[in-house]
Design an enzyme around this catalytic site. Structure first.
Site, short mmCIF file in Angstrom:
data_model
loop_
_atom_site.label_atom_id
_atom_site.label_comp_id
_atom_site.label_asym_id
_atom_site.label_seq_id
_atom_site.Cartn_x
_atom_site.Cartn_y
_atom_site.Cartn_z
CE LYS A 1 47.12 52.30 35.25
NZ LYS A 1 46.78 52.15 36.70
N GLY B 1 36.78 64.55 46.32
CA GLY B 1 36.20 63.63 44.92
C GLY B 1 35.55 62.39 45.51
P1 NAD Z 1 38.18 62.18 41.80
O1 NAD Z 1 38.65 62.70 40.40
O2 NAD Z 1 36.86 61.87 42.06
O3 NAD Z 1 38.64 63.28 42.90
C1 NAD Z 1 39.89 64.03 42.85
C2 NAD Z 1 39.40 65.51 43.46
O4 NAD Z 1 40.42 66.08 43.67
C3 NAD Z 1 38.42 66.13 42.70
O5 NAD Z 1 37.18 66.58 43.52
C4 NAD Z 1 39.21 67.31 42.11
O6 NAD Z 1 38.47 68.60 41.92
C5 NAD Z 1 40.19 67.50 43.34
N1 NAD Z 1 41.28 68.19 42.81
C6 NAD Z 1 42.02 68.30 41.57
N2 NAD Z 1 43.33 69.12 41.73
C7 NAD Z 1 43.08 69.47 42.99
C8 NAD Z 1 43.80 70.45 43.74
N3 NAD Z 1 45.17 70.90 43.21
N4 NAD Z 1 43.58 70.74 45.34
C9 NAD Z 1 42.51 70.15 45.91
N5 NAD Z 1 41.83 69.45 45.17
C10 NAD Z 1 42.10 69.03 43.69
O7 NAD Z 1 39.20 61.20 41.90
P2 NAD Z 1 39.26 59.86 42.93
O8 NAD Z 1 38.73 58.67 42.32
O9 NAD Z 1 38.50 60.09 44.18
O10 NAD Z 1 40.73 59.46 43.15
C11 NAD Z 1 41.30 60.47 44.05
C12 NAD Z 1 42.92 59.87 44.04
O11 NAD Z 1 43.16 58.69 44.43
C13 NAD Z 1 43.38 59.92 42.49
O12 NAD Z 1 44.77 60.55 42.75
C14 NAD Z 1 43.39 58.67 42.25
O13 NAD Z 1 44.49 58.15 41.35
C15 NAD Z 1 43.65 57.84 43.42
N6 NAD Z 1 43.15 56.44 43.52
C16 NAD Z 1 41.66 56.34 43.50
C17 NAD Z 1 41.22 54.90 43.34
C18 NAD Z 1 39.71 54.99 43.04
O14 NAD Z 1 39.27 53.67 43.79
N7 NAD Z 1 38.78 55.80 42.68
C19 NAD Z 1 42.18 53.96 43.64
C20 NAD Z 1 43.31 54.22 43.98
C21 NAD Z 1 44.05 55.32 43.83
#
Ligand code: NAD
Length: 371
Positions: A80, A182
């Protein structure tokens, strides 16, 4: 501060600091373990309060990638990187190209990708200087946005959990409380809706709420705090980590915790409490591995078919973890680590270390300006 004692105890092979004052680059790459192949893990940009904080984060995250890549069956090690800086003020083409040219000097032992605060444009700048980056745009031979694949993997994890609890994988008629509308949450919402589940959701961002409502008709919006109180079959955390904690655990009224967020358990003991309460926890770093599976096949030439088949293996792997948990009478989070460690140990025995040379992984389908 960083010490050899610390690196020995956590098993890190190499930690590299890159600095370029001309563009204010301060980056740290941590290569945790290359037993299974070159270390793959994203780069995160964050305004860390101190270098110490950045080091702690990169050491923790890189070790996590070793476990994730191992349990996912990828021929990749764990690494990382963090860039210390404010993503709103400190990003520039020069910074990312400088970073890319530093990565090139690692000769393929570390391959980077997107993580928090790193976007497609930043990845493209890195790709200008090094081939050792994935998550590159499809127009340049990459795999594009990983979120749909992450969501598909989480969906498979939910199906495995339903199979374990109800003896049937179908989401039809099941109630899901989805936190975070998200990128991943919205794709997951669509899959749940198509499968006939009832979805309650929450978010803090009005735009994302509106987009979710359009994508997932009939989903019901609840308050940010209310999500923990929704009587449901599945609580799906897709926003932040550590939402299973002392304040929420007694409120959860679900049979299953399964979502995309990393590090859902605030502390390991919360996994023990879930087990005592009879709530099944689907291992977060396994069921959210669809994104890393998707980018991993950029080396051999990406295709949607191949990515989809890989991601679908998450169902069987999750069932395997549940079986280990039951057979060995250990919590699911521990069973996932056991599976990851067993693969690492087995491969260590049959191979020498330092397998991280990218040469064997060079692929013809994707070339940057260095060829
Ligand atoms: P994203 O930023 O697109 O979505 C996150 C969403 O959570 C946003 O809409 C944000 O407004 C909302 N949010 C933030 N705080 C909040 C709260 N207190 N209550 C409710 N909603 C809240 O991120 P993503 O890409 O959709 O990823 C979501 C999660 O999955 C993250 O934790 C990320 O680390 C994990 N993840 C993502 C991927 C990927 O491919 N994008 C892969 C592995 C893990």
């Amino acid at each position: 501060m960083i010490s050899f004692e610390k690196l020995y105890s956590e098993g890190h092979e190499e930690v590299v600091f890159f600095s370029d004052p001309t563009c204010n680059l301060k980056a740290i790459v941590a290569i945790h373990d290359t037993t299974l192949g070159p270390a793959l893990g994203g780069t995160r940009m964050w305004p860390y309060a101190s270098e110490e904080e950045a080091i702690t984060d990169v050491l923790r995250l890189s070790k996590g990638m070793t476990y994730k890549n191992s349990v996912s069956g990828l021929n990749l090690g764990g690494g990382k990187a963090v860039i210390i800086g404010d993503p709103k003020k400190d990003k520039s083409e020069a910074l990312f190209r400088s970073y890319g040219s530093f990565l090139e000097t690692l000769n393929g032992r570390y391959i980077t990708a997107e993580d928090v605060n790193i976007g497609v444009e930043d990845i493209e700048h890195i790709f200008t200087e090094t081939n050792n980056v994935v998550g590159v745009a499809k127009t340049h031979g990459g795999s594009g946005n990983p979120s749909p694949y992450t969501a598909r993997g989480v969906f498979r994890g939910i199906e495995a959990s339903l199979t374990k609890v109800f003896g049937d994988r179908s989401v039809k008629g099941k109630v899901v409380a989805l936190q975070g509308a998200g990128c991943v949450g919205t794709h997951l919402g669509e899959l749940l809706y198509e499968g006939g589940a009832k979805v309650y959701f929450t978010d803090i961002n009005e735009e994302n709420i509106a987009r979710f409502k359009e994508a997932v008709p009939h989903a019901e919006l609840v308050g940010v705090e209310e999500i923990y109180d929704v009587p449901c079959d599945v609580y799906a955390p897709c926003a932040l980590g550590a939402t299973v904690n002392d304040n929420t655990i007694d409120r959860l009224k679900c049979k299953i915790v399964a979502g995309a967020a990393n590090n859902q358990l605030a502390e390991k003991r919360h996994g023990d409490i879930l087990r005592e309460k009879g709530m099944l926890y689907a291992p977060d770093y396994l069921i959210n591995a669809g994104g890393v599976m998707n980018v991993s096949i950029e080396f051999e030439g990406w295709s949607d078919d191949k990515a989809t088949r890989m991601v679908d293996t998450i169902f069987d792997k999750t069932m395997e973890v549940f079986k280990i948990s039951e057979d060995q009478n250990i919590p699911v989070y521990r069973a996932t680590d056991v599976l990851a460690e067993a693969r690492l140990e087995a491969i260590k025995k049959i191979q020498g270390r330092f397998m991280g040379d990218m040469k064997s992984h060079r692929f013809p389908g994707r070339k940057n300006r260095r060829g």
